[in-house]
Scaffold this motif. Structure first.
Motif, PDB file in Angstrom:
ATOM      1  N   THR A  61     -12.478   3.397 -14.973  1.00 15.84           N
ATOM      2  CA  THR A  61     -11.618   3.145 -16.118  1.00 15.84           C
ATOM      3  C   THR A  61     -10.569   4.230 -16.217  1.00 15.84           C
ATOM      4  OG1 THR A  61     -13.147   4.316 -17.604  1.00 15.84           O
ATOM      5  CG2 THR A  61     -13.356   1.917 -17.465  1.00 15.84           C
ATOM      6  N   GLU A 106     -18.676  -2.470 -24.353  1.00 22.26           N
ATOM      7  CA  GLU A 106     -17.560  -2.138 -25.242  1.00 22.26           C
ATOM      8  C   GLU A 106     -17.950  -1.051 -26.249  1.00 22.26           C
ATOM      9  OE1 GLU A 106     -15.431  -6.476 -25.747  1.00 22.26           O
ATOM     10  OE2 GLU A 106     -17.461  -6.218 -26.560  1.00 22.26           O
ATOM     11  N   MET A 115     -15.013  -1.164 -30.825  1.00 21.37           N
ATOM     12  CA  MET A 115     -14.196  -1.323 -29.632  1.00 21.37           C
ATOM     13  C   MET A 115     -14.428  -2.712 -29.043  1.00 21.37           C
ATOM     14  SD  MET A 115     -13.068   1.774 -29.756  1.00 21.37           S
ATOM     15  CE  MET A 115     -12.115   1.872 -28.248  1.00 21.37           C
ATOM     16  N   GLU A 116     -13.366  -3.281 -28.446  1.00 20.14           N
ATOM     17  CA  GLU A 116     -13.520  -4.608 -27.865  1.00 20.14           C
ATOM     18  C   GLU A 116     -12.448  -4.881 -26.813  1.00 20.14           C
ATOM     19  OE1 GLU A 116     -13.372  -7.127 -31.292  1.00 20.14           O
ATOM     20  OE2 GLU A 116     -11.192  -7.086 -31.414  1.00 20.14           O
ATOM     21  N   ILE A 117     -12.801  -5.748 -25.872  1.00 17.61           N
ATOM     22  CA  ILE A 117     -11.807  -6.251 -24.933  1.00 17.61           C
ATOM     23  C   ILE A 117     -10.769  -7.016 -25.738  1.00 17.61           C
ATOM     24  CG2 ILE A 117     -11.411  -7.908 -23.072  1.00 17.61           C
ATOM     25  CD1 ILE A 117     -14.230  -7.262 -22.042  1.00 17.61           C
ATOM     26  N   ILE A 126      -9.826  -2.427 -23.202  1.00 20.56           N
ATOM     27  CA  ILE A 126     -10.654  -2.198 -24.379  1.00 20.56           C
ATOM     28  C   ILE A 126      -9.873  -1.317 -25.341  1.00 20.56           C
ATOM     29  CG2 ILE A 126     -12.745  -1.077 -25.249  1.00 20.56           C
ATOM     30  CD1 ILE A 126     -14.145  -1.857 -22.680  1.00 20.56           C
ATOM     31  N   GLN A 128      -9.698  -0.208 -29.896  1.00 17.10           N
ATOM     32  CA  GLN A 128     -10.392  -0.288 -31.172  1.00 17.10           C
ATOM     33  C   GLN A 128      -9.775  -1.373 -32.044  1.00 17.10           C
ATOM     34  OE1 GLN A 128     -11.070   3.501 -32.961  1.00 17.10           O
ATOM     35  NE2 GLN A 128     -12.229   2.699 -34.693  1.00 17.10           N
ATOM     36  N   GLY A 152     -21.473  -5.465 -25.963  1.00 17.13           N
ATOM     37  CA  GLY A 152     -20.345  -5.746 -25.083  1.00 17.13           C
ATOM     38  C   GLY A 152     -20.114  -7.230 -24.905  1.00 17.13           C
ATOM     39  N   ASP A 178     -20.529 -12.445 -26.707  1.00 15.51           N
ATOM     40  CA  ASP A 178     -21.036 -11.104 -26.994  1.00 15.51           C
ATOM     41  C   ASP A 178     -22.446 -10.911 -26.448  1.00 15.51           C
ATOM     42  OD1 ASP A 178     -18.724 -10.360 -28.467  1.00 15.51           O
ATOM     43  OD2 ASP A 178     -19.502 -11.417 -30.224  1.00 15.51           O
ATOM     44  N   LEU A 189     -18.879   3.592 -22.755  1.00 14.61           N
ATOM     45  CA  LEU A 189     -17.821   2.604 -22.910  1.00 14.61           C
ATOM     46  C   LEU A 189     -17.197   2.315 -21.544  1.00 14.61           C
ATOM     47  CD1 LEU A 189     -15.137   2.485 -25.674  1.00 14.61           C
ATOM     48  CD2 LEU A 189     -14.486   2.197 -23.309  1.00 14.61           C
ATOM     49  N   GLY A 190     -17.106   1.045 -21.197  1.00 13.49           N
ATOM     50  CA  GLY A 190     -16.509   0.665 -19.923  1.00 13.49           C
ATOM     51  C   GLY A 190     -17.490   0.481 -18.793  1.00 13.49           C
TER      52      GLY A 190
END
Length: 345
Positions: A61, A106, A115-117, A126, A128, A152, A178, A189-190
């Motif tokens: 990432t 996520e 946090m989200e795609i 990704i 916030q 995630g 989800d 994260l990631g």
């Protein structure tokens, strides 16, 4: 695994966060409070990180902007160093025959930043979530702190907002499906991890179907003992009850009513979950190949789907990322993020 280290000088000593999660806002703000008497400070922050994964495909990432700001983004690269979309370019299946799925993490467990795609930004980084011009953090509703699982999404899935699900009677929420990963490891994260589905909870969020797959990392020490939803209570007693409660009450501190569920809140079994995953994969495939019109404004740019009309080159993908702000140190968050909220049902 980490390109850089975050350091804060405290008087004569140095506080090292040797494996920092710039996305763990509660953790970060705690250390900021501990460092208030600092006479000097500096940051060395990571911009690129290789992720934990059990596949032969190593993902990395790249951070853009500063954590806890509106400009923060996390972009993905494949093993060839090409920028890709985690929504469209990471395969759904790691092992289709044995129904082992990829999951993009996520939100690491215990953290609060939502946090989200992002489905509407090119390459779907990704970032916030924002609501009412404010960065979103989930409330700590006693006794839960942050997210109680690694949270995630499954790539190459999509809940079609024009499809009325026959079992819930509601349309989809226009997001990837989800996942709540319940294993022992706190992910980053990631991370792209491999999971098996154990069951699914059907949350009805503002009138839309919002499936929550219950899954476990196949490399978890206890994964071989968990093969369906009934096994979870045997080995993790109370976890499913806590999961149901978490989704029911997490919006209530904002003076919203308790969330509702299909099936009276029953968490359906593995077979049902795999059926839901397969169906949402079909919806995604129809979208990415152009057989279903993109009338919801999604960013469908992808690098690895040659049959898609939305395929872009590696150079075009790099240009998208280069236009973003350079990475910077994380910003502190408001102390209210760590507040306990008490709910009476």
């Amino acid at each position: 695994m980490w390109g850089h280290v975050y350091m804060r000088v405290i008087g004569r000593g140095v506080c090292f966060l040797s494996k920092p999660s710039t996305y763990n806002t509660a953790y970060f703000s705690t250390h900021i409070n501990q460092c208030k008497k600092s006479t000097q400070s500096f940051y060395v922050f990571h911009t690129t990180r290789k992720h934990h994964t059990t596949t032969d495909m190593a993902y990395t990432t790249v951070q853009k902007g500063s954590a806890n700001t509106f400009d923060f983004r996390v972009y993905f690269k494949d093993s060839d160093g090409k920028f890709i979309s985690p929504f469209h370019d990471i395969p759904l299946y790691h092992d289709e025959e044995n129904k082992i799925f990829n999951m993009v993490v996520e939100v690491p467990r215990w953290t609060t930043a939502k946090m989200e795609i992002t489905t509407k930004d090119k390459l779907n980084p990704i970032k916030q979530d924002v609501k009412k011009d404010k960065l979103r953090f989930v409330h700590n509703v006693f006794p839960h702190h942050g997210y109680i699982w690694n949270y995630g999404a499954m790539p190459r899935t999509w809940e079609d907002p024009k499809h009325k699900d026959e079992s819930t009677g509601c349309m989809g929420d226009s997001d990837p499906i989800d996942v709540c990963e319940i294993g022992s490891r706190v992910a980053e994260l990631g991370d792209v991890i491999q999971v098996k589905a154990l069951g699914v909870l059907a949350l009805i969020d503002e009138g839309e179907t919002d499936w929550k797959i219950i899954a476990i990392d196949v490399n978890d020490p206890i994964a071989s003992k968990l093969n369906d939803i009934d096994d979870v209570d045997k080995h993790f007693p109370g976890y499913l009850k806590a999961t149901h409660e978490w989704f029911k009450i997490y919006k209530m501190p904002d003076n919203k009513p308790a969330n509702e569920f299909a099936f009276n809140g029953e968490i359906k079994n593995r077979e049902f979950a795999e059926k839901v995953i397969k169906e949402t994969h079909v919806f995604w495939r129809e979208l990415i190949t152009g057989s279903r019109p993109n009338d919801v404004g999604l960013a469908l740019d992808c690098v690895k789907k040659a049959e898609s009309p939305y395929t872009i080159t590696g150079e075009e993908a790099s240009n998208i990322v280069s236009q973003q702000q350079e990475a910077g140190p994380p910003h502190p968050v408001c102390p209210s993020v760590n507040k306990w909220h008490y709910i009476k049902l």
